[in-house]
Design an enzyme around this catalytic site. Structure first.
Site, PDB file in Angstrom:
ATOM      1  N   ASP A 149     -57.267 -61.378 -90.372  1.00 11.07           N
ATOM      2  CA  ASP A 149     -57.882 -61.799 -91.707  1.00 11.07           C
ATOM      3  C   ASP A 149     -58.983 -63.052 -91.530  1.00 11.07           C
ATOM      4  O   ASP A 149     -59.261 -63.509 -90.508  1.00 11.07           O
ATOM      5  CB  ASP A 149     -56.774 -62.140 -92.649  1.00 11.07           C
ATOM      6  CG  ASP A 149     -56.144 -63.721 -92.109  1.00 11.07           C
ATOM      7  OD1 ASP A 149     -56.278 -63.912 -91.047  1.00 11.07           O
ATOM      8  OD2 ASP A 149     -55.568 -64.287 -93.175  1.00 11.07           O
ATOM      9  N   ASP A 169     -59.192 -66.197 -92.067  1.00 10.96           N
ATOM     10  CA  ASP A 169     -58.999 -67.365 -91.281  1.00 10.96           C
ATOM     11  C   ASP A 169     -58.005 -67.180 -89.943  1.00 10.96           C
ATOM     12  O   ASP A 169     -57.685 -67.933 -89.374  1.00 10.96           O
ATOM     13  CB  ASP A 169     -58.307 -68.136 -92.299  1.00 10.96           C
ATOM     14  CG  ASP A 169     -56.801 -68.019 -92.553  1.00 10.96           C
ATOM     15  OD1 ASP A 169     -56.566 -66.745 -92.830  1.00 10.96           O
ATOM     16  OD2 ASP A 169     -56.172 -69.149 -92.847  1.00 10.96           O
ATOM     17  N   ASP A 176     -55.526 -66.062 -89.332  1.00 15.36           N
ATOM     18  CA  ASP A 176     -53.862 -66.398 -88.898  1.00 15.36           C
ATOM     19  C   ASP A 176     -53.077 -65.056 -89.186  1.00 15.36           C
ATOM     20  O   ASP A 176     -51.660 -65.091 -88.623  1.00 15.36           O
ATOM     21  CB  ASP A 176     -53.086 -67.507 -89.864  1.00 15.36           C
ATOM     22  CG  ASP A 176     -53.518 -67.252 -91.140  1.00 15.36           C
ATOM     23  OD1 ASP A 176     -53.985 -66.171 -91.585  1.00 15.36           O
ATOM     24  OD2 ASP A 176     -53.028 -68.097 -92.047  1.00 15.36           O
ATOM     25  N   ARG A 177     -53.611 -64.029 -89.852  1.00 16.62           N
ATOM     26  CA  ARG A 177     -52.779 -62.776 -89.719  1.00 16.62           C
ATOM     27  C   ARG A 177     -53.220 -61.678 -88.942  1.00 16.62           C
ATOM     28  O   ARG A 177     -54.450 -61.812 -88.282  1.00 16.62           O
ATOM     29  CB  ARG A 177     -53.067 -62.214 -91.118  1.00 16.62           C
ATOM     30  CG  ARG A 177     -52.670 -62.997 -92.431  1.00 16.62           C
ATOM     31  CD  ARG A 177     -52.692 -62.290 -93.632  1.00 16.62           C
ATOM     32  NE  ARG A 177     -52.194 -63.078 -94.550  1.00 16.62           N
ATOM     33  CZ  ARG A 177     -51.727 -62.490 -95.975  1.00 16.62           C
ATOM     34  NH1 ARG A 177     -51.752 -61.279 -96.190  1.00 16.62           N
ATOM     35  NH2 ARG A 177     -51.187 -63.397 -96.763  1.00 16.62           N
ATOM     36  N   LYS A 231     -49.241 -69.590 -88.495  1.00 21.18           N
ATOM     37  CA  LYS A 231     -49.100 -68.219 -87.892  1.00 21.18           C
ATOM     38  C   LYS A 231     -50.460 -67.801 -87.084  1.00 21.18           C
ATOM     39  O   LYS A 231     -51.345 -68.523 -87.524  1.00 21.18           O
ATOM     40  CB  LYS A 231     -48.790 -67.129 -88.951  1.00 21.18           C
ATOM     41  CG  LYS A 231     -49.889 -66.925 -89.988  1.00 21.18           C
ATOM     42  CD  LYS A 231     -49.057 -66.065 -91.060  1.00 21.18           C
ATOM     43  CE  LYS A 231     -49.991 -65.897 -92.315  1.00 21.18           C
ATOM     44  NZ  LYS A 231     -49.898 -66.866 -93.147  1.00 21.18           N
ATOM     45  N   GLU A 251     -43.442 -62.575 -90.456  1.00 22.33           N
ATOM     46  CA  GLU A 251     -43.307 -62.247 -91.977  1.00 22.33           C
ATOM     47  C   GLU A 251     -44.094 -60.916 -92.025  1.00 22.33           C
ATOM     48  O   GLU A 251     -44.916 -60.531 -91.506  1.00 22.33           O
ATOM     49  CB  GLU A 251     -44.321 -63.160 -92.825  1.00 22.33           C
ATOM     50  CG  GLU A 251     -43.767 -64.750 -92.732  1.00 22.33           C
ATOM     51  CD  GLU A 251     -44.311 -65.373 -93.649  1.00 22.33           C
ATOM     52  OE1 GLU A 251     -43.914 -65.830 -94.806  1.00 22.33           O
ATOM     53  OE2 GLU A 251     -45.628 -65.899 -93.470  1.00 22.33           O
ATOM     54  N   SER A 265     -57.840 -67.427 -96.922  1.00 21.37           N
ATOM     55  CA  SER A 265     -57.248 -66.592 -96.053  1.00 21.37           C
ATOM     56  C   SER A 265     -57.949 -65.249 -96.167  1.00 21.37           C
ATOM     57  O   SER A 265     -59.089 -64.973 -95.898  1.00 21.37           O
ATOM     58  CB  SER A 265     -55.696 -66.349 -96.506  1.00 21.37           C
ATOM     59  OG  SER A 265     -55.024 -65.875 -95.517  1.00 21.37           O
ATOM     60  N   HIS A 266     -57.161 -64.263 -96.643  1.00 23.38           N
ATOM     61  CA  HIS A 266     -57.336 -62.725 -96.586  1.00 23.38           C
ATOM     62  C   HIS A 266     -58.060 -62.270 -97.970  1.00 23.38           C
ATOM     63  O   HIS A 266     -58.294 -61.216 -97.966  1.00 23.38           O
ATOM     64  CB  HIS A 266     -56.229 -62.002 -96.607  1.00 23.38           C
ATOM     65  CG  HIS A 266     -55.102 -62.416 -97.567  1.00 23.38           C
ATOM     66  ND1 HIS A 266     -54.380 -63.535 -97.358  1.00 23.38           N
ATOM     67  CD2 HIS A 266     -54.836 -61.928 -98.774  1.00 23.38           C
ATOM     68  CE1 HIS A 266     -53.637 -63.523 -98.603  1.00 23.38           C
ATOM     69  NE2 HIS A 266     -53.865 -62.631 -99.141  1.00 23.38           N
TER      70      HIS A 266
HETATM   71  C1  G16 Z   1     -49.523 -67.265 -96.924  1.00 23.83           C
HETATM   72  C2  G16 Z   1     -48.379 -67.940 -96.158  1.00 23.83           C
HETATM   73  C3  G16 Z   1     -47.517 -66.856 -95.659  1.00 23.83           C
HETATM   74  C4  G16 Z   1     -47.029 -65.738 -96.915  1.00 23.83           C
HETATM   75  C5  G16 Z   1     -48.467 -65.177 -97.489  1.00 23.83           C
HETATM   76  C6  G16 Z   1     -48.127 -64.343 -98.403  1.00 23.83           C
HETATM   77  O1  G16 Z   1     -50.525 -66.517 -95.824  1.00 23.83           O
HETATM   78  O2  G16 Z   1     -48.789 -68.612 -95.059  1.00 23.83           O
HETATM   79  O3  G16 Z   1     -46.401 -67.702 -95.209  1.00 23.83           O
HETATM   80  O4  G16 Z   1     -46.500 -64.809 -96.371  1.00 23.83           O
HETATM   81  O5  G16 Z   1     -49.302 -66.151 -98.004  1.00 23.83           O
HETATM   82  O6  G16 Z   1     -47.920 -64.947 -99.694  1.00 23.83           O
HETATM   83  P1  G16 Z   1     -47.577 -64.359-100.942  1.00 23.83           P
HETATM   84  O7  G16 Z   1     -46.425 -63.106-100.965  1.00 23.83           O
HETATM   85  O8  G16 Z   1     -46.869 -65.495-101.986  1.00 23.83           O
HETATM   86  O9  G16 Z   1     -49.058 -63.815-101.441  1.00 23.83           O
HETATM   87  P2  G16 Z   1     -52.015 -66.712 -95.936  1.00 23.83           P
HETATM   88  O10 G16 Z   1     -52.441 -65.709 -94.722  1.00 23.83           O
HETATM   89  O11 G16 Z   1     -52.544 -66.045 -97.100  1.00 23.83           O
HETATM   90  O12 G16 Z   1     -52.349 -68.101 -95.804  1.00 23.83           O
END
Ligand code: G16
Length: 555
Positions: free
Chosen positions: A295, A297, A299-300, A394, A381, A120-121
């Site tokens: 981000d 991938d 999705d953000r 997302k 979120e 992800s990020h």
């Molecule tokens: C993932 C989840 C999201 C979540 C985020 C943050 O996002 O898909 O639903 O809000 O992690 O999670 P945490 O607060 O546990 O670090 P992503 O974009 O990292 O796949």
């Protein structure tokens, strides 16, 4: 002719899926059998529920370091488990939302699921992060009962099946067929953007969008942060909508994201933040009118106006309030939702629309059941995730198109450019304002983080308000998820403490601050939240317990 071998292996610790899959340092993933063990554990879980043999699955990711190697391994394990066909994006590139579209819709939604390679990020490169997760047939991340089972397999695994097929050329589109123990195994390298772009064209009014982005008084600055959104942004915004290429920055996916942190927030998307004039001395300078970032991938998303930041919690509320701007929502909204720590801004919109508002634990997987049950249209979120039931992830590029649709809609009968700030301020006038801030304490000692949570739990009775450990019962399947954050709530404000589930090492503590104001709409965030933050720092003793002087990131 290739053959299948059963290879003896032993469990590898730490393959428990977190908020969204397993995320680890590349150095840890390099140990023998890492990818094979996890992939086999996913397949073992699938086989307990569905027919894997002869099925189609999707395998791709965000283009980060080690993905191409992992894809070749996964292909061999897939062939060894008698998967019939694998769709791979060209060069292994597919955004997380694109995988969701492909699972749900390509060839009528024939795919059983998919493995997405992304952290992800989190940063990428030989010394940075790698990630892997399984998405199920609805196109969304595997829910808890699946991920728990995957984990159980990872700690009991004793062998995996692998076929001795050669590496597949994933750099050019096309089909390769192997005979594996007498049966066909097919790898199809597919266009990375085609399915996703067609989906976006079915959701939004591209004529309205084109009219907006071609206005001489409307300038965009889109930063892909060298993540996977680049090819999608170029296809949609440049090729279809005509936005000049120089306004779409860092649109070439890089294995190490150019050394940056592909996280669209005010700290890590600093070039965009600077370009938009946020925090600048010069007011009313020649800054772009609309800024966006995604981000790693894709999705953000982060949305900015001229010298103006839209909090993710406000962003989803504004989109829900203005869903009439998007043809996909022509029939109205079925319901709206947010994760628990996300501000309650969207709740006010849901109440006004007279539709159900759902609160779920952090993790996009919790929205999937509600969407599948036809109860949810738009959700978001605080962690820069926004989306709808068009897919089960997302969707960062969708969010940018949704915002541009709202801007186009607000400008239909306007004599001046109604920009992002004006839209958000008028939203506050109507619904009130949820001041919001998040403190992150990244990569702290896990024992200290657990001690902090224990200390806070023991202080519930000292708190003059509602204090609890958040627990969720899924309204569709009635499954219960516990320990999702400690909440301290008064009628005016909320403070929430939560351990992140997405880090790759150590622990990350997140503290969420929120205060609702109906009248005082022009305070700075510090003015609105300062006294609550001071209270929380003292009450929790967080700096001492974590041995830090303050948070690493404030958003
Ligand atoms: C993932 C989840 C999201 C979540 C985020 C943050 O996002 O898909 O639903 O809000 O992690 O999670 P945490 O607060 O546990 O670090 P992503 O974009 O990292 O796949």
């Amino acid at each position: 002719m290739s053959t299948i071998q059963a290879v003896h292996t032993t469990p590898i610790q730490g393959q428990k899926p977190g908020t969204s899959g397993v995320r680890k340092k590349v150095t840890e993933v390099l140990q023998p059998h890492y990818i094979e063990n996890f992939t086999q554990s996913c397949f073992n879980t699938v086989k307990e529920r569905e027919v894997l043999e002869g099925s189609t699955i999707v395998v791709s990711g965000d283009g980060r370091y080690y993905n191409k190697t992992a894809i070749q391994t996964i292909l061999k394990v897939a062939a060894g488990n008698r998967v019939g066909r694998v769709w791979v994006g060209q060069n292994g590139i597919l955004s997380t939302p694109a995988v969701s579209v492909i699972i749900r819709e390509r060839e009528g939604g024939i795919a059983l699921g998919g493995l997405i390679l992304t952290a992800s990020h989190n940063p990428g490169g030989p010394n940075a992060d790698f990630g892997i997760k399984y998405n199920i047939g609805n196109g969304g991340p595997a829910p808890e009962d699946w991920t728990n089972r995957i984990y159980e397999h990872t700690i009991s695994i004793s062998e995996y099946s692998i076929a001795d097929i050669p590496d597949v050329d994933i750099s050019s589109l096309g089909r390769t067929e192997f005979q594996v123990d007498g049966r066909p195994f097919v790898v199809e390298v597919i266009d990375s953007t085609e399915d996703y772009v067609a989906k976006m064209q079915s959701i939004f009014n591209f004529d309205d969008l084109r009219a907006l982005v071609s206005r001489p008084d409307f300038k965009i600055h889109y930063d892909c942060l060298s993540g996977v959104s680049g090819p999608y942004a170029r296809h949609i915004f440049h090729r279809i909508l005509g936005v000049p290429l120089e306004q779409i920055k860092n649109s070439e996916p890089l294995e190490d994201f150019g050394g940056g942190h592909p996280d669209p927030n005010l700290v890590y998307a600093h070039d965009l933040v600077h370009a938009m004039g946020i925090g600048a001395e010069v007011q009313h300078g020649d800054y772009p009118d609309f800024g966006a970032a995604n981000d790693g991938d894709a999705d953000r998303n982060m949305i900015l106006g001229k010298q103006f930041f839209v909090t993710p919690s406000d962003s989803v509320a504004v989109l829900a309030a203005n869903s009439a701007a998007i043809p996909y929502f022509a029939g109205g909204l079925k319901g709206v939702a947010r994760s628990m720590p996300t501000s309650t801004a969207i709740d006010f919109v849901g109440q006004k629309l007279g539709i159900q508002v759902y609160e779920v634990p952090t993790g996009w997987k919790f929205f999937g059941n509600l969407m599948d049950a036809g109860r949810l249209s738009i959700c978001g979120e605080e962690s820069f995730g926004t989306g709808s039931d068009h897919i089960r992830e997302k969707d960062g590029v969708w969010a940018v198109l949704a915002w541009l649709s709202v801007i186009a809609y607000k400008n239909k009968n306007s004599d001046h450019l109604v920009g992002v700030e004006e839209i958000v301020r008028s939203h506050w006038q109507e619904y009130g304002r949820n001041y919001y801030m998040r403190y992150d304490y990244e990569n702290v000692d896990s024992n200290a983080a657990n001690q902090l949570m224990e200390t806070l739990k023991n202080k519930f009775s000292e708190f003059q308000g509602q204090a609890d450990s958040y627990e969720y019962t899924d309204p569709v399947d009635h499954s219960v998820t516990k320990n999702q954050g400690l909440r301290f709530i008064t009628p005016e404000w909320r403070v929430i403490y939560r351990l992140s589930g997405t880090g790759s090492s150590g622990a990350t503590v997140r503290v969420y601050y929120e205060k609702y104001e109906k009248v005082n709409l022009d305070l700075s965030t510090d003015q609105a939240l300062g006294s609550i933050i001071d209270w929380s720092l003292k009450f929790s003793d967080i700096n001492a317990i974590l041995s830090v002087t303050g948070p690493t990131v404030i958003t």
